[in-house]
Design a protein around this motif. Structure first.
Motif, mmCIF file in Angstrom:
data_model
loop_
_atom_site.group_PDB
_atom_site.id
_atom_site.type_symbol
_atom_site.label_atom_id
_atom_site.label_comp_id
_atom_site.label_asym_id
_atom_site.label_seq_id
_atom_site.Cartn_x
_atom_site.Cartn_y
_atom_site.Cartn_z
ATOM 1 N N ASN A 108 3.182 -80.674 -23.749
ATOM 2 C CA ASN A 108 2.767 -81.614 -24.780
ATOM 3 C C ASN A 108 3.337 -81.140 -26.113
ATOM 4 O O ASN A 108 3.602 -79.943 -26.292
ATOM 5 C CB ASN A 108 1.248 -81.716 -24.865
ATOM 6 N N ILE A 109 3.500 -82.082 -27.043
ATOM 7 C CA ILE A 109 4.062 -81.769 -28.356
ATOM 8 C C ILE A 109 3.273 -82.511 -29.424
ATOM 9 O O ILE A 109 2.967 -83.693 -29.267
ATOM 10 C CB ILE A 109 5.544 -82.210 -28.461
ATOM 11 N N GLU A 110 2.943 -81.811 -30.499
ATOM 12 C CA GLU A 110 2.399 -82.439 -31.702
ATOM 13 C C GLU A 110 3.391 -82.183 -32.825
ATOM 14 O O GLU A 110 3.847 -81.053 -33.022
ATOM 15 C CB GLU A 110 1.028 -81.856 -32.067
ATOM 16 N N GLU A 111 3.722 -83.242 -33.546
ATOM 17 C CA GLU A 111 4.720 -83.159 -34.616
ATOM 18 C C GLU A 111 4.282 -82.207 -35.727
ATOM 19 O O GLU A 111 3.104 -82.116 -36.053
ATOM 20 C CB GLU A 111 4.961 -84.545 -35.214
ATOM 21 N N ARG A 112 5.238 -81.574 -36.309
ATOM 22 C CA ARG A 112 4.999 -80.641 -37.409
ATOM 23 C C ARG A 112 4.587 -81.371 -38.676
ATOM 24 O O ARG A 112 4.829 -82.571 -38.824
ATOM 25 C CB ARG A 112 6.244 -79.815 -37.668
ATOM 26 N N ASP A 113 3.966 -80.629 -39.578
ATOM 27 C CA ASP A 113 3.670 -81.116 -40.923
ATOM 28 C C ASP A 113 3.849 -79.932 -41.873
ATOM 29 O O ASP A 113 4.197 -78.835 -41.448
ATOM 30 C CB ASP A 113 2.274 -81.745 -41.005
ATOM 31 N N ALA A 114 3.619 -80.152 -43.137
ATOM 32 C CA ALA A 114 3.839 -79.094 -44.129
ATOM 33 C C ALA A 114 2.992 -77.857 -43.833
ATOM 34 O O ALA A 114 3.454 -76.721 -43.995
ATOM 35 C CB ALA A 114 3.541 -79.623 -45.538
ATOM 36 N N ASN A 115 1.765 -78.060 -43.380
ATOM 37 C CA ASN A 115 0.875 -76.941 -43.075
ATOM 38 C C ASN A 115 1.393 -76.123 -41.892
ATOM 39 O O ASN A 115 1.438 -74.889 -41.945
ATOM 40 C CB ASN A 115 -0.535 -77.456 -42.784
ATOM 41 N N THR A 116 1.795 -76.789 -40.803
ATOM 42 C CA THR A 116 2.257 -76.044 -39.620
ATOM 43 C C THR A 116 3.594 -75.361 -39.877
ATOM 44 O O THR A 116 3.845 -74.277 -39.358
ATOM 45 C CB THR A 116 2.334 -76.943 -38.365
ATOM 46 N N LYS A 122 5.088 -67.549 -41.331
ATOM 47 C CA LYS A 122 4.377 -66.280 -41.546
ATOM 48 C C LYS A 122 4.729 -65.272 -40.458
ATOM 49 O O LYS A 122 5.093 -65.638 -39.345
ATOM 50 C CB LYS A 122 2.866 -66.509 -41.557
ATOM 51 N N GLU A 123 4.559 -64.009 -40.775
ATOM 52 C CA GLU A 123 4.814 -62.934 -39.820
ATOM 53 C C GLU A 123 3.798 -63.014 -38.672
ATOM 54 O O GLU A 123 2.603 -63.142 -38.911
ATOM 55 C CB GLU A 123 4.695 -61.577 -40.527
#
Length: 130
Positions: A108-116, A122-123
Motif C-alpha cells: 500500500n502507498i500513501e502520498e507524501r506531504d510536507a510533514n512526511t 531526519k536521521e
C-alpha cells in the motif's frame, strides 16, 4: 544491498507480489509503476515477519508503515513508522529504524506531504547495516 534476514536480524520482509499472485481478487497491491516510482516522504505499507519468544508461536506477522527516505541501486531505504506489537521496545528494531525494501514488498502507498518529507530527511534512530 542485502535484504533483512530473519536469522540474522530477527525480522524480514514478505513478498507482497507473491501474496497478490496467490489471491489477486482479495489481496490488492498498488500498480508496479507506482511501486517503482516512490519518492522521499511517501509512506508504504510492508509485511514484516518478526521472530518472537512466545510459547504459542516463534514468528509474528505485522503490516507496518515505512517512510521512504531514498532510492537505492536495488530498491529503497525507509524508516519504520510504527511500533511493532509483537516485540518489546529495543535498540535494534523499533520506530525510526532504517529498513531496506524493494517494490515487491510494497502492499500500500500513501502520498507524501510536507510533514512526511521533513520526517524522512531526519536521521534514522538505527541505520541499516546490512
Amino acid at each position: 544491498m542485502r535484504e533483512p534476514d530473519l536469522e540474522i536480524e530477527g525480522w524480514c520482509l514478505e513478498d507482497g507480489e507473491a501474496y497478490h499472485a496467490e489471491a489477486p481478487d482479495t489481496f490488492w497491491i498498488p500498480e508496479r509503476h507506482r511501486r517503482d516510482s516512490l519518492q522521499t516522504g511517501d509512506l508504504v505499507k510492508l509485511i514484516f515477519r518478526i521472530s518472537v519468544d512466545n510459547d504459542d508461536q516463534n514468528v509474528a506477522i505485522e503490516r507496518m508503515w515505512v517512510l521512504v527516505r531514498e532510492r537505492t541501486a536495488d530498491g529503497y531505504l525507509g524508516v519504520l513508522d510504527n511500533e511493532p506489537d509483537a516485540i518489546a521496545e529495543n535498540d535494534d528494531f523499533w520506530l525510526g529504524s532504517e529498513v531496506p525494501f524493494s517494490a515487491k514488498h510494497v502492499i500500500n502507498i500513501e502520498e507524501r506531504d510536507a510533514n512526511t518529507i521533513a520526517l524522512a530527511l531526519k536521521e534514522p534512530r538505527v541505520r541499516w547495516s546490512g
